[in-house]
Design a protein around this motif. Structure first.
Motif, PDB file in Angstrom:
ATOM      1  N   LEU A   1      -0.846  64.309   1.254  1.00 29.88           N
ATOM      2  CA  LEU A   1       0.229  63.537   1.865  1.00 29.88           C
ATOM      3  C   LEU A   1       0.001  62.039   1.717  1.00 29.88           C
ATOM      4  CD1 LEU A   1       0.755  65.690   5.064  1.00 29.88           C
ATOM      5  CD2 LEU A   1       2.218  65.582   3.064  1.00 29.88           C
ATOM      6  N   GLY A   2      -0.905  61.665   0.839  1.00 33.68           N
ATOM      7  CA  GLY A   2      -1.267  60.250   0.677  1.00 33.68           C
ATOM      8  C   GLY A   2      -0.066  59.354   0.426  1.00 33.68           C
ATOM      9  N   SER A   3       0.832  59.765  -0.474  1.00 37.30           N
ATOM     10  CA  SER A   3       1.987  58.929  -0.793  1.00 37.30           C
ATOM     11  C   SER A   3       2.911  58.807   0.412  1.00 37.30           C
ATOM     12  CB  SER A   3       2.759  59.526  -1.961  1.00 37.30           C
ATOM     13  OG  SER A   3       1.921  59.578  -3.079  1.00 37.30           O
ATOM     14  N   TYR A   4       3.041  59.915   1.139  1.00 36.43           N
ATOM     15  CA  TYR A   4       3.885  59.868   2.336  1.00 36.43           C
ATOM     16  C   TYR A   4       3.269  58.902   3.348  1.00 36.43           C
ATOM     17  CZ  TYR A   4       6.293  63.958   0.569  1.00 36.43           C
ATOM     18  OH  TYR A   4       7.032  64.811  -0.201  1.00 36.43           O
ATOM     19  N   ARG A   5       1.939  58.967   3.449  1.00 37.27           N
ATOM     20  CA  ARG A   5       1.258  58.110   4.410  1.00 37.27           C
ATOM     21  C   ARG A   5       1.474  56.645   4.048  1.00 37.27           C
ATOM     22  NH1 ARG A   5      -3.869  60.331   4.047  1.00 37.27           N
ATOM     23  NH2 ARG A   5      -3.071  62.353   4.700  1.00 37.27           N
ATOM     24  N   SER A   6       1.427  56.339   2.744  1.00 38.36           N
ATOM     25  CA  SER A   6       1.571  54.936   2.361  1.00 38.36           C
ATOM     26  C   SER A   6       2.994  54.434   2.623  1.00 38.36           C
ATOM     27  CB  SER A   6       1.192  54.725   0.904  1.00 38.36           C
ATOM     28  OG  SER A   6       2.174  55.281   0.080  1.00 38.36           O
ATOM     29  N   LEU A   7       3.940  55.347   2.776  1.00 38.70           N
ATOM     30  CA  LEU A   7       5.303  54.928   3.120  1.00 38.70           C
ATOM     31  C   LEU A   7       5.505  54.867   4.630  1.00 38.70           C
ATOM     32  CD1 LEU A   7       7.542  56.945   0.681  1.00 38.70           C
ATOM     33  CD2 LEU A   7       7.436  54.485   0.872  1.00 38.70           C
ATOM     34  N   LEU A   8       5.015  55.919   5.308  1.00 39.03           N
ATOM     35  CA  LEU A   8       5.271  56.015   6.747  1.00 39.03           C
ATOM     36  C   LEU A   8       4.289  55.179   7.560  1.00 39.03           C
ATOM     37  CD1 LEU A   8       6.023  59.835   6.960  1.00 39.03           C
ATOM     38  CD2 LEU A   8       7.647  57.979   7.162  1.00 39.03           C
ATOM     39  N   LYS A   9       3.156  54.858   6.973  1.00 35.62           N
ATOM     40  CA  LYS A   9       2.134  54.019   7.616  1.00 35.62           C
ATOM     41  C   LYS A   9       1.882  54.402   9.077  1.00 35.62           C
ATOM     42  CE  LYS A   9       2.347  49.962   4.717  1.00 35.62           C
ATOM     43  NZ  LYS A   9       3.497  50.155   3.820  1.00 35.62           N
ATOM     44  N   PRO A  10       1.372  55.615   9.314  1.00 37.29           N
ATOM     45  CA  PRO A  10       1.178  56.044  10.711  1.00 37.29           C
ATOM     46  C   PRO A  10       0.260  55.106  11.494  1.00 37.29           C
ATOM     47  CG  PRO A  10       0.204  57.601   9.159  1.00 37.29           C
ATOM     48  CD  PRO A  10       0.975  56.641   8.349  1.00 37.29           C
ATOM     49  N   ALA A  11      -0.750  54.542  10.819  1.00 38.59           N
ATOM     50  CA  ALA A  11      -1.675  53.660  11.526  1.00 38.59           C
ATOM     51  C   ALA A  11      -0.940  52.434  12.060  1.00 38.59           C
ATOM     52  CB  ALA A  11      -2.812  53.246  10.593  1.00 38.59           C
ATOM     53  N   ALA A  12      -0.073  51.861  11.217  1.00 31.41           N
ATOM     54  CA  ALA A  12       0.666  50.667  11.629  1.00 31.41           C
ATOM     55  C   ALA A  12       1.634  50.995  12.760  1.00 31.41           C
ATOM     56  CB  ALA A  12       1.412  50.081  10.443  1.00 31.41           C
ATOM     57  N   VAL A  13       2.215  52.218  12.696  1.00 31.81           N
ATOM     58  CA  VAL A  13       3.133  52.627  13.761  1.00 31.81           C
ATOM     59  C   VAL A  13       2.386  52.715  15.072  1.00 31.81           C
ATOM     60  CG1 VAL A  13       4.624  54.485  14.564  1.00 31.81           C
ATOM     61  CG2 VAL A  13       4.610  53.858  12.157  1.00 31.81           C
ATOM     62  N   LYS A  14       1.182  53.318  15.001  1.00 33.06           N
ATOM     63  CA  LYS A  14       0.376  53.446  16.206  1.00 33.06           C
ATOM     64  C   LYS A  14       0.040  52.055  16.753  1.00 33.06           C
ATOM     65  CE  LYS A  14      -2.135  57.243  16.000  1.00 33.06           C
ATOM     66  NZ  LYS A  14      -3.299  58.002  15.463  1.00 33.06           N
ATOM     67  N   ALA A  15      -0.304  51.148  15.833  1.00 34.82           N
ATOM     68  CA  ALA A  15      -0.660  49.797  16.261  1.00 34.82           C
ATOM     69  C   ALA A  15       0.539  49.108  16.908  1.00 34.82           C
ATOM     70  CB  ALA A  15      -1.147  48.990  15.062  1.00 34.82           C
ATOM     71  N   ALA A  16       1.733  49.363  16.344  1.00 40.28           N
ATOM     72  CA  ALA A  16       2.928  48.699  16.873  1.00 40.28           C
ATOM     73  C   ALA A  16       3.209  49.123  18.307  1.00 40.28           C
ATOM     74  CB  ALA A  16       4.130  49.023  15.989  1.00 40.28           C
ATOM     75  N   PHE A  17       2.924  50.406  18.610  1.00 43.81           N
ATOM     76  CA  PHE A  17       3.243  50.886  19.952  1.00 43.81           C
ATOM     77  C   PHE A  17       2.035  50.859  20.886  1.00 43.81           C
ATOM     78  CE2 PHE A  17       6.807  52.619  17.570  1.00 43.81           C
ATOM     79  CZ  PHE A  17       7.832  52.174  18.377  1.00 43.81           C
ATOM     80  N   SER A  18       0.920  50.276  20.384  1.00 40.51           N
ATOM     81  CA  SER A  18      -0.233  50.147  21.274  1.00 40.51           C
ATOM     82  C   SER A  18       0.003  48.942  22.177  1.00 40.51           C
ATOM     83  CB  SER A  18      -1.509  49.974  20.456  1.00 40.51           C
ATOM     84  OG  SER A  18      -1.456  48.722  19.812  1.00 40.51           O
ATOM     85  N   ALA A  19      -0.961  48.695  23.066  1.00 45.11           N
ATOM     86  CA  ALA A  19      -0.805  47.616  24.048  1.00 45.11           C
ATOM     87  C   ALA A  19      -0.614  46.267  23.370  1.00 45.11           C
ATOM     88  CB  ALA A  19      -2.030  47.588  24.967  1.00 45.11           C
TER      89      ALA A  19
ATOM     90  N   GLY B   1       9.968  45.960  17.245  1.00 48.50           N
ATOM     91  CA  GLY B   1       9.961  44.791  16.357  1.00 48.50           C
ATOM     92  C   GLY B   1       8.975  44.954  15.212  1.00 48.50           C
ATOM     93  N   ASP B   2       7.770  45.389  15.548  1.00 48.10           N
ATOM     94  CA  ASP B   2       6.755  45.601  14.510  1.00 48.10           C
ATOM     95  C   ASP B   2       7.124  46.771  13.611  1.00 48.10           C
ATOM     96  OD1 ASP B   2       5.299  43.530  15.272  1.00 48.10           O
ATOM     97  OD2 ASP B   2       3.533  44.645  15.987  1.00 48.10           O
ATOM     98  N   LEU B   3       7.672  47.804  14.244  1.00 46.70           N
ATOM     99  CA  LEU B   3       8.027  49.015  13.491  1.00 46.70           C
ATOM    100  C   LEU B   3       9.018  48.656  12.389  1.00 46.70           C
ATOM    101  CD1 LEU B   3       7.690  52.146  13.521  1.00 46.70           C
ATOM    102  CD2 LEU B   3       9.829  52.225  14.778  1.00 46.70           C
ATOM    103  N   LEU B   4       9.966  47.785  12.724  1.00 42.56           N
ATOM    104  CA  LEU B   4      11.010  47.453  11.755  1.00 42.56           C
ATOM    105  C   LEU B   4      10.523  46.486  10.689  1.00 42.56           C
ATOM    106  CD1 LEU B   4      14.187  47.318  13.974  1.00 42.56           C
ATOM    107  CD2 LEU B   4      13.316  49.182  12.593  1.00 42.56           C
TER     108      LEU B   4
END
Lengths: 342, 403
Positions: A82-100, A106-109
């Motif tokens: 799922l590497g290519s999917y990960r590089s598009l969906l960026k789960p780590a960045a999403v998690k960071a955006a919704f962290s404290a 705003g970050d998600l977009l």
């Protein structure tokens, strides 16, 4: 019709659709799990120049593409899951955006994929009622004028739908570009300088307006044809029963047109979800992008001439999920009708 | 219905109707009309903030000359004549030219004659008439004002685009791709549409559902599938050229497997396939309108299925085929995504080629040239709507009314 003869008639079409639609679909699915890239190897060269007492030697290491036996750079393909999917969906960045520490939506977009998804969905859902509304209004209005002027009017109303979408978008853009006529009129009205193409939100409004302008004629033609088949007896009895104009519209005309409204809505949903031409026509990629444009952009060779086929495949598959969701109700209806008939 | 008091429309409603129609007509036509005006002006007039300057092009008039009131009136009359002629006599003319009952031939010839007559009329006959009328008017004291140029007009943008930037190459490519797509798509589609309309099997149902799903696919998804294969098609196709059973056949065409990327023929096949779902749905619904008794009668008289299809069904199918062909034409002609990704710069069609104009847009001269290119692309479509308005409307409604 015998199966053999049926196959003779349908065969060529079936062959083309299999070869050019079904097979590519499967291959895109497979491609999205693999990455192909050129094989590089490190070449260390030692170059020496004569010097006093000792040679001065420098060692330099370069990466060079490995050439195959025929002189073509070698490529290798390996499974990335799922590497290519990960590089598009960026789960780590999403998690960071919704962290404290994150900024939430705003970050998600800021991530391309979610930006594209947000725009595509807004675009699809906002234009839908507008297209149906304006299509209905124009059809009702035209149905209300004398027969003689209808021909030329249909011709004019149909124009936006027939011309190349990109050309339509460009025509609209040239009106609103820095020194275009509408931009000047707008500036005069606001008595201040406002660049409509330089702001994300105003550009988005313009793109929504363009799509309504472009597709409303389609809805108009369908509804207008529907209006010609309204049952006169029903209409007359409604009049005899004292139904007002609004009531006649509400209880006779709209129910009569209901299947057509569903049809227009479905076609429009499918087409608006594929929004692409507006992005090119308005050159809005800095502000607004769509899902199909995202795939397109990955397919266009980058500055070093490489196409991100694997990520484009992943983005295609993600786009397809939306289409499947859109189609489910339609397919269920078709299936029920098929059962009813058989 | 009788014109009773109930049916008489209140003034407010009539006023609102007319108002809305005027508003919508302006909205629909204005952008196209405006860029057409812009394309005939020098950049300084085209992007002026005063609308009158864009319309009358004062600088253009001073530097490049222009048209007089007489020329404008005669030109408008000629355009009206062209529209009226196509709308009211087009069908009869096509029937007249349908040699041996082949209606498609009639339409093709009629369209050809129409375009040639239009070009001759607008560029040779009309200017000659205008010149004569102007010469007469200029000797009459008050009326000579009508013969004086008052609306600036220059063809320099078009000359730059078509000759300077070799836009005619792209035009030829567009014609190759669209003609190929229409012809193949209709050939394959009519066969399939007929088969699907005349069978009751489950397979047909599933085929139509599959076509519906295929129609909804974004084109970028499919192009993602084609690109790697098209670029490396030489390796992918090599087995066909090397395997002894098929080699002799493929060697007839070329000694080596071709690279499909940049090949108009490959793009034609792609566009045909992408268009196939829509084509078969539409043609099927046209075939459903033709009573099955017609081919049954032909079969009783000893025709084979194919014979019945060719001799009995096709002659009454031409309206449907022409309508579907129009939509195939529009798809291929308007396509941007597929052509821009699968064709290279040498074989590019018109619509993707225009991006090279507006990406270069740094000066207003470039912008006006891009406008001229855009208008050039629109002109054939404009003619198409004039000639085939009825078919387009019937085609759009066909799918909806049937389901």
């Amino acid at each position: 019709m015998k199966p053999r003869i049926f196959l003779f008639f349908v065969g060529p079409s079936l062959f083309l659709m299999t070869l050019f639609i079904a097979v590519p679909l499967v291959s895109v699915f497979v491609q999205s799990f693999f990455v192909t890239h050129q094989v590089f190897h490190e070449v260390t060269t030692k170059s020496c120049s004569p010097g006093f007492m000792k040679q001065t030697c420098t060692e330099s290491t370069r990466t060079e593409p490995v050439l195959g036996p025929d002189g073509v750079p070698k490529t290798e393909t390996h499974f990335v899951g799922l590497g290519s999917y990960r590089s598009l969906l960026k789960p780590a960045a999403v998690k960071a955006a919704f962290s404290a520490a994150g900024n939430g939506i705003g970050d998600l977009l800021n991530i391309d994929f979610y930006r594209a998804l947000r725009f595509t969905l807004t675009f699809t859902l906002v234009t839908l009622p507008l297209v149906i509304g304006f299509g209905m209004l124009t059809a009702l209005a035209l149905n209300n004028v004398t027969q003689a002027v209808r021909g030329p009017l249909i011709f004019t109303f149909l124009l936006p739908f027939i011309i190349t979408p990109i050309i339509g978008a460009l025509a609209m853009r040239w009106l609103f570009v820095g020194n275009g006529i509408m931009a000047d009129a707008l500036n005069g009205l606001l008595s201040q300088h406002f660049a409509i193409l330089a702001h994300g939100w105003s550009l988005e409004l313009l793109m929504l307006f363009f799509r309504v302008w472009y597709v409303a004629p389609f809805a108009f033609v369908i509804f207008y044809a529907g209006l010609q088949t309204v049952d006169r007896d029903v209409m007359e009895s409604a009049i005899v029963d004292g139904a007002s104009r609004v009531e006649r519209l509400r209880y006779v005309i709209i129910p009569h047109l209901a299947p057509l409204i569903t049809f227009v809505a479905l076609i429009h949903l499918m087409d608006a979800y594929r929004v692409f031409e507006e992005i090119i026509g308005f050159s809005s990629q800095a502000h607004r992008i769509s899902l199909q444009w995202l795939t397109y952009d990955l397919l266009v060779p980058d500055s070093s001439g490489n196409r991100a086929i694997s990520r484009a495949s992943a983005s295609s598959m993600l786009t397809l999920i939306g289409i499947v969701i859109l189609l489910i109700p339609l397919l269920r209806r078709a299936w029920r009708e098929h059962l009813g008939r058989g | 219905m009788n014109d009773t008091a109930v049916l008489r429309q209140p003034f407010v409603l009539r006023f609102a109707t007319v108002g809305f129609i005027v508003f919508w007509t302006i909205l629909a036509a204005f952008p196209l009309l405006w860029i057409t005006l812009m394309s005939f002006k020098l950049p300084i007039d085209a992007f002026a903030s005063d609308p009158l300057r864009v319309i009358f092009g004062f600088t253009t008039l001073r530097e490049r000359g222009g048209l007089s009131v007489t020329a404008l009136v005669l030109g408008a009359f000629a355009l009206w004549l062209a529209y009226h002629g196509a709308e009211h006599h087009g069908r009869r003319f096509a029937r007249y030219l349908a040699l041996g009952g082949r209606e498609w031939l009639g339409w093709l010839l009629a369209a050809l004659v129409y375009v040639i007559a239009l070009i001759l009329g607008l560029f040779w006959i009309l200017p000659a008439i205008v010149r004569v009328v102007e010469a007469i008017l200029s000797h009459i004291p008050v009326l000579d004002y009508l013969a004086r140029p008052m609306m600036g007009l220059t063809m320099q943008n078009y000359r730059a685009v078509w000759i300077g930037y070799r836009f005619y190459d792209n035009f030829i490519n567009s014609m190759i791709v669209t003609t190929g797509t229409v012809v193949i798509s209709l050939t394959v589609g009519t066969l399939a549409g007929y088969g699907l309309a005349r069978t009751r099997s489950n397979v047909a149902f599933w085929l139509l559902i599959a076509a519906l799903i295929f129609r909804a696919l974004p084109h970028s998804v499919l192009v993602t599938g084609y690109l790697p294969v098209f670029i490396h098609s030489r390796e992918f196709l090599a087995p066909l050229w090397n395997w002894h059973a098929t080699a002799w056949f493929f060697h007839l065409f070329s000694d080596q497997p071709p690279t499909l990327y940049g090949q108009p023929l490959a793009v034609i096949m792609v566009l045909v396939s992408i268009n196939q779902p829509f084509t078969i749905w539409m043609l099927r619904s046209f075939f459903m309108n033709i009573p099955a008794e017609l081919d049954e009668a032909a079969r009783v008289d000893g025709c084979s299925h194919l014979g019945a299809f060719r001799r009995v069904i096709m002659p009454v199918m031409w309206p449907g085929v022409i309508t579907t062909g129009l939509f195939s034409f529009l798809l291929a002609y308007n396509d941007y995504l597929v052509c821009s990704l699968l064709l290279d710069a040498q074989s590019q069609t018109m619509v993707p080629a225009i991006t090279s104009f507006f990406n270069r847009e740094t000066t207003t001269t470039d912008q006006v040239q891009a406008v001229a290119a855009a208008v050039s692309i629109t002109a054939p479509l404009f003619l198409l709507v004039i000639v085939f308005q009825k078919q387009i409307v019937s085609g759009l409604t066909q799918g909806a009314v049937k389901g």
